[in-house]
Design an enzyme around this catalytic site. Structure first.
Site, PDB file in Angstrom:
ATOM      1  N   HIS A  18       0.942   2.407  15.724  1.00 61.71           N
ATOM      2  CA  HIS A  18       0.802   1.783  15.388  1.00 61.71           C
ATOM      3  C   HIS A  18      -0.126   2.354  14.988  1.00 61.71           C
ATOM      4  CE1 HIS A  18       2.990  -1.633  18.145  1.00 61.71           C
ATOM      5  NE2 HIS A  18       2.726  -0.575  18.843  1.00 61.71           N
ATOM      6  N   HIS A  50       6.368  -3.175  15.802  1.00 62.92           N
ATOM      7  CA  HIS A  50       6.422  -4.295  14.746  1.00 62.92           C
ATOM      8  C   HIS A  50       8.030  -4.037  13.981  1.00 62.92           C
ATOM      9  CE1 HIS A  50       2.594  -4.794  16.539  1.00 62.92           C
ATOM     10  NE2 HIS A  50       2.372  -4.139  15.808  1.00 62.92           N
ATOM     11  N   GLU A 100       2.059  -1.984   8.241  1.00 66.96           N
ATOM     12  CA  GLU A 100       1.483  -1.586   9.496  1.00 66.96           C
ATOM     13  C   GLU A 100       3.209  -1.562  10.025  1.00 66.96           C
ATOM     14  OE1 GLU A 100       0.468  -3.319  12.949  1.00 66.96           O
ATOM     15  OE2 GLU A 100       0.240  -1.799  14.103  1.00 66.96           O
ATOM     16  N   GLU A 126      -2.725   4.493  18.137  1.00 68.60           N
ATOM     17  CA  GLU A 126      -2.860   3.728  17.083  1.00 68.60           C
ATOM     18  C   GLU A 126      -3.507   4.964  16.015  1.00 68.60           C
ATOM     19  OE1 GLU A 126      -2.755  -0.018  16.590  1.00 68.60           O
ATOM     20  OE2 GLU A 126      -2.578  -0.151  18.828  1.00 68.60           O
TER      21      GLU A 126
HETATM   22 ZN    ZN Z   1       0.742  -2.892  16.477  1.00 64.88          ZN
END
Ligand code: ZN
Length: 329
Positions: free
Chosen positions: A212, A120, A157, A293
């Site tokens: 992430h 992101h 994030e 993640e």
């Molecule tokens: Zn992400």
């Protein structure tokens, strides 16, 4: 790992004019035996090095494609925390590791290139039109990028991923690696998921990790690693990276669990591992690549840990250690 033998420190330039001076005749005789052997050895190493390099030396992928998260794509409020105000000018720029250097005990990753992809972008929320554009990921079309998730306290994030990447980059550079980033907080938005893959491909990186954090229902906790499925469609062909990415993924799962104490995910994957065919960042990669993640930002315990700089340092250490094991194993 893409194997590359460690060359002996043979200098390929033994033919200086001094070797032809009569007073060095004994040396000439010795050289007539030794030098061809050295030359052959050097040429052999070059062949091996070039051969191993070719594994990742695919042409750039099509300008189409994308990536994204299955459950962490909750829209971040547009008034979410501002992007960090001190963007670095080194986005996507290689570090200063000497090209072609072989690994040593102190710098085991010398000669290796690593791509780190901070998921992101802190400013994506202000560029919804740009990031909502669809890109071709081979087997479908997906948004160029997403805002990512955040903790309930507003820690995004995108801030998290960039912080962990900075920490991991330092460790990897200290070990001699050239580290390439897909973005370094210095872009107004994105890059799109297809460009994120392309940056790694064009850098001919030996391995890539995309960082992430998830945005799953609050009851779920733990981390998981996402590996590429075999996808052969349009600009996507992961045939060559499925196996090495799996090896990298297992190493990352083990290192992250041991290094951070974070349990594997309670809500997705199996034993902290998942395989997906819907992420452009994986579908379009030509280099071994996995996503991690690191936890569920909507879960109270995970959010507390991810908001702690000391824990993030351990997370970064685990990422760097896994890459080091992969690249030197
Ligand atoms: Zn992400």
């Amino acid at each position: 790992m893409i194997g590359r033998t460690t060359p002996s420190p043979v200098e390929p330039d033994p033919f200086g004019p001094e070797h032809r001076t009569p007073r060095w005749r004994p040396a000439v005789k010795l050289a007539s035996v030794v030098l061809p052997v050295c030359l052959i050895g050097w040429l052999g190493w070059q062949a091996v090095a070039n051969s191993s390099r070719d594994v990742t030396a695919h042409p750039a992928v099509s300008p189409h494609y994308a990536e994204g998260d299955r459950v962490d794509a909750d829209a971040l409020p547009s008034d979410s925390p501002a992007p960090d105000g001190s963007p670095s000018a080194s986005a996507a720029a290689p570090s200063s590791a000497p090209a072609g250097a072989a690994g040593t005990a102190d710098r085991p990753l010398a000669g290796k290139t690593v791509l780190l992809d901070p998921g992101h972008n802190t400013a994506n929320g202000k560029h919804t039109a740009e990031i909502n554009r669809k890109v071709d990921i081979g087997n479908s079309h997906k948004e160029c990028d997403t805002t990512g998730t955040s903790t309930n306290a507003g820690y995004s994030e995108a801030e998290y991923t960039l912080d962990v990447v900075h920490r991991a980059r330092q460790i990897l550079q200290d070990r001699g690696a050239t580290v390439v980033l897909t973005q370094d907080g210095d872009r107004p938005w994105g890059p799109c998921i297809d460009e994120r893959a392309r940056i790694g491909n064009e850098a001919k990186a030996d391995a890539a990790v995309s960082i992430h954090a998830d945005g799953a229902p609050a009851s779920g906790s733990g981390f998981h690693v996402i590996m590429p499925a075999k996808v052969v469609a349009g600009p996507a062909d992961t045939s060559a990276i499925v196996d090495p990415s799996h090896r990298l993924g297992v190493l990352l799962r083990d290192a992250f669990k041991a290094g951070t104490g974070e349990p594997t995910s309670s809500y997705i994957g199996q034993q902290g591992l998942d395989t997906r065919s819907d992420l452009g960042g994986l579908n379009l990669s030509k280099i071994p690549k996995v996503f991690i993640e690191c936890g569920n930002m909507r879960n109270t315990g995970d959010a507390k840990r991810m908001s702690d700089p000391e824990w993030r340092q351990r997370a970064a250490q685990a990422v760097a250690d896994a890459l080091t094991s992969y690249l030197t194993g």
